[in-house]
Write an enzyme that holds these catalytic residues in place. Sequence first.
Site, PDB file in Angstrom:
ATOM      1  N   ALA A 157       6.279  -7.761  -5.897  1.00 51.14           N
ATOM      2  CA  ALA A 157       5.525  -7.165  -7.014  1.00 51.14           C
ATOM      3  C   ALA A 157       4.597  -6.101  -6.420  1.00 51.14           C
ATOM      4  CB  ALA A 157       4.763  -8.223  -7.810  1.00 51.14           C
ATOM      5  N   MET A 176       4.676 -10.611  -0.603  1.00 54.85           N
ATOM      6  CA  MET A 176       5.338 -11.499  -1.565  1.00 54.85           C
ATOM      7  C   MET A 176       5.892 -10.702  -2.746  1.00 54.85           C
ATOM      8  SD  MET A 176       3.411 -15.123  -1.393  1.00 54.85           S
ATOM      9  CE  MET A 176       2.088 -14.787  -2.522  1.00 54.85           C
ATOM     10  N   LYS A 183      -7.258  -6.182   4.272  1.00 55.12           N
ATOM     11  CA  LYS A 183      -8.585  -6.791   4.338  1.00 55.12           C
ATOM     12  C   LYS A 183      -8.901  -7.542   3.049  1.00 55.12           C
ATOM     13  CE  LYS A 183     -10.836  -3.520   7.458  1.00 55.12           C
ATOM     14  NZ  LYS A 183     -11.959  -2.557   7.561  1.00 55.12           N
ATOM     15  N   ASP A 193      -7.326  -9.885   1.798  1.00 54.18           N
ATOM     16  CA  ASP A 193      -7.200 -11.307   2.137  1.00 54.18           C
ATOM     17  C   ASP A 193      -7.854 -11.516   3.501  1.00 54.18           C
ATOM     18  OD1 ASP A 193      -5.377 -12.309  -0.129  1.00 54.18           O
ATOM     19  OD2 ASP A 193      -4.387 -10.501   0.565  1.00 54.18           O
ATOM     20  N   HIS A 232      -0.110  -2.637  -1.303  1.00 54.98           N
ATOM     21  CA  HIS A 232       1.007  -2.846  -0.367  1.00 54.98           C
ATOM     22  C   HIS A 232       1.444  -1.503   0.227  1.00 54.98           C
ATOM     23  CE1 HIS A 232       1.734  -6.352  -3.246  1.00 54.98           C
ATOM     24  NE2 HIS A 232       1.609  -6.963  -2.080  1.00 54.98           N
ATOM     25  N   LEU A 285      -6.644  -4.154  -6.271  1.00 52.51           N
ATOM     26  CA  LEU A 285      -5.260  -4.333  -6.717  1.00 52.51           C
ATOM     27  C   LEU A 285      -4.723  -5.656  -6.196  1.00 52.51           C
ATOM     28  CD1 LEU A 285      -3.798  -0.744  -6.217  1.00 52.51           C
ATOM     29  CD2 LEU A 285      -4.895  -1.737  -8.218  1.00 52.51           C
ATOM     30  N   SER A 286      -3.947  -6.326  -7.043  1.00 51.69           N
ATOM     31  CA  SER A 286      -3.354  -7.612  -6.684  1.00 51.69           C
ATOM     32  C   SER A 286      -2.145  -7.837  -7.586  1.00 51.69           C
ATOM     33  CB  SER A 286      -4.373  -8.740  -6.910  1.00 51.69           C
ATOM     34  OG  SER A 286      -3.720  -9.985  -6.959  1.00 51.69           O
TER      35      SER A 286
HETATM   36  P1  AMP Z   1       0.798 -10.322  -0.901  1.00 50.72           P
HETATM   37  O1  AMP Z   1       2.068  -9.704  -1.388  1.00 50.72           O
HETATM   38  O2  AMP Z   1      -0.218 -10.534  -1.960  1.00 50.72           O
HETATM   39  O3  AMP Z   1       1.033 -11.520  -0.020  1.00 50.72           O
HETATM   40  O4  AMP Z   1       0.144  -9.221   0.049  1.00 50.72           O
HETATM   41  C1  AMP Z   1       0.838  -8.675   1.134  1.00 50.72           C
HETATM   42  C2  AMP Z   1      -0.134  -7.893   1.986  1.00 50.72           C
HETATM   43  O5  AMP Z   1      -0.722  -6.856   1.216  1.00 50.72           O
HETATM   44  C3  AMP Z   1      -1.281  -8.761   2.534  1.00 50.72           C
HETATM   45  O6  AMP Z   1      -1.558  -8.401   3.865  1.00 50.72           O
HETATM   46  C4  AMP Z   1      -2.409  -8.404   1.608  1.00 50.72           C
HETATM   47  O7  AMP Z   1      -3.676  -8.583   2.190  1.00 50.72           O
HETATM   48  C5  AMP Z   1      -2.135  -6.944   1.334  1.00 50.72           C
HETATM   49  N1  AMP Z   1      -2.787  -6.508   0.106  1.00 50.72           N
HETATM   50  C6  AMP Z   1      -2.758  -7.138  -1.100  1.00 50.72           C
HETATM   51  N2  AMP Z   1      -3.518  -6.472  -1.995  1.00 50.72           N
HETATM   52  C7  AMP Z   1      -4.047  -5.405  -1.344  1.00 50.72           C
HETATM   53  C8  AMP Z   1      -4.925  -4.331  -1.716  1.00 50.72           C
HETATM   54  N3  AMP Z   1      -5.419  -4.226  -2.946  1.00 50.72           N
HETATM   55  N4  AMP Z   1      -5.233  -3.407  -0.771  1.00 50.72           N
HETATM   56  C9  AMP Z   1      -4.729  -3.509   0.483  1.00 50.72           C
HETATM   57  N5  AMP Z   1      -3.921  -4.491   0.897  1.00 50.72           N
HETATM   58  C10 AMP Z   1      -3.571  -5.425   0.006  1.00 50.72           C
END
Ligand code: AMP
Length: 274
Positions: A30, A28, A146, A148, A35, A182-183
């Site tokens: 950012a 998504m 992992k 999520d 990522h 990280l998020s």
């Molecule tokens: P998102 O953009 O938050 O939807 O995340 C996209 C992908 O990146 C998903 O598969 C998440 O599980 C993964 N992801 C998000 N944060 C992390 C992290 N800190 N470490 C590894 N993978 C992540």
Amino acid sequence: MEVINTIDQIKIIRQNYGNKTIGFVPTMGALHEGHLSLIQQARQENDIVIVSIFVNPTQFLEGEDLEKYPKKEQADIKICQLAGVDYLFMPTKDTIYTDDEIKVLAPNIRGYILEGYNRPSHFDGVLTIVLKLFGLIQPTNAYFGKKDAQQLSLIQQMVDNLFLPINIKAINTKRDSKGLALSSRNAYLTPKDKEKALLISKSLNLALKMVAQNELDVELIKQKMYTILDPIEVEYIAIVNYEFKYIEKVEIKNSIVLVAAKVGSTRLIDNMWM
Ligand code: AMP
């Protein structure tokens, strides 16, 4: 790297795949180091790497942060370029969705506990967008974090249940130097919030330590974790096996300890696999 916005462009690229292996990383945006570790793994294991950035409206519930979800388009493009991504797919909502659509429904139990209980229909939206993107891109390998864990397990289940010819690759959670997972949503945290948010990984590490000392009783582990998490608003602490079934005793190499908590007004999730 080519930035793509339309379905037709993706279809043309797909027609030219030949026998090449395709690694796909849905996000998504950012983008952060978490990522990036998915993208790097995809780069190592595939001929072509495709990343998507799409803030999927159907996985947000009423009142959640859809409108204010962090956007960093230019930085994201740069990060993908530097990481050796071949195609970055950035569709608009209207490119992906029409008015009246077929939806994927998450399974009744695994889809409606924990994250699914607190965010009902969230996983319907997640599975629907992932299936759409899988149909469009038809990857050989798809990479998920992992971090999520429940999402990862539901996507694996969807691939199994629908007999999709795609390998799901699970990537370890990236953390900052202090242990905070990280998020993209960490952007909402003030420095004070960040300090408080560290209690989450601290509580998860305590669980790991107890298990290492052969304390496998789930209720006891959860009690100790609640003590650490007392200063923040805990939504749930849970320990499940890799199939997301609740367990009473930790099963070594088949258990996940998960936390969801609010720090200020930001909802955070984290977990560790043991
Ligand atoms: P998102 O953009 O938050 O939807 O995340 C996209 C992908 O990146 C998903 O598969 C998440 O599980 C993964 N992801 C998000 N944060 C992390 C992290 N800190 N470490 C590894 N993978 C992540």
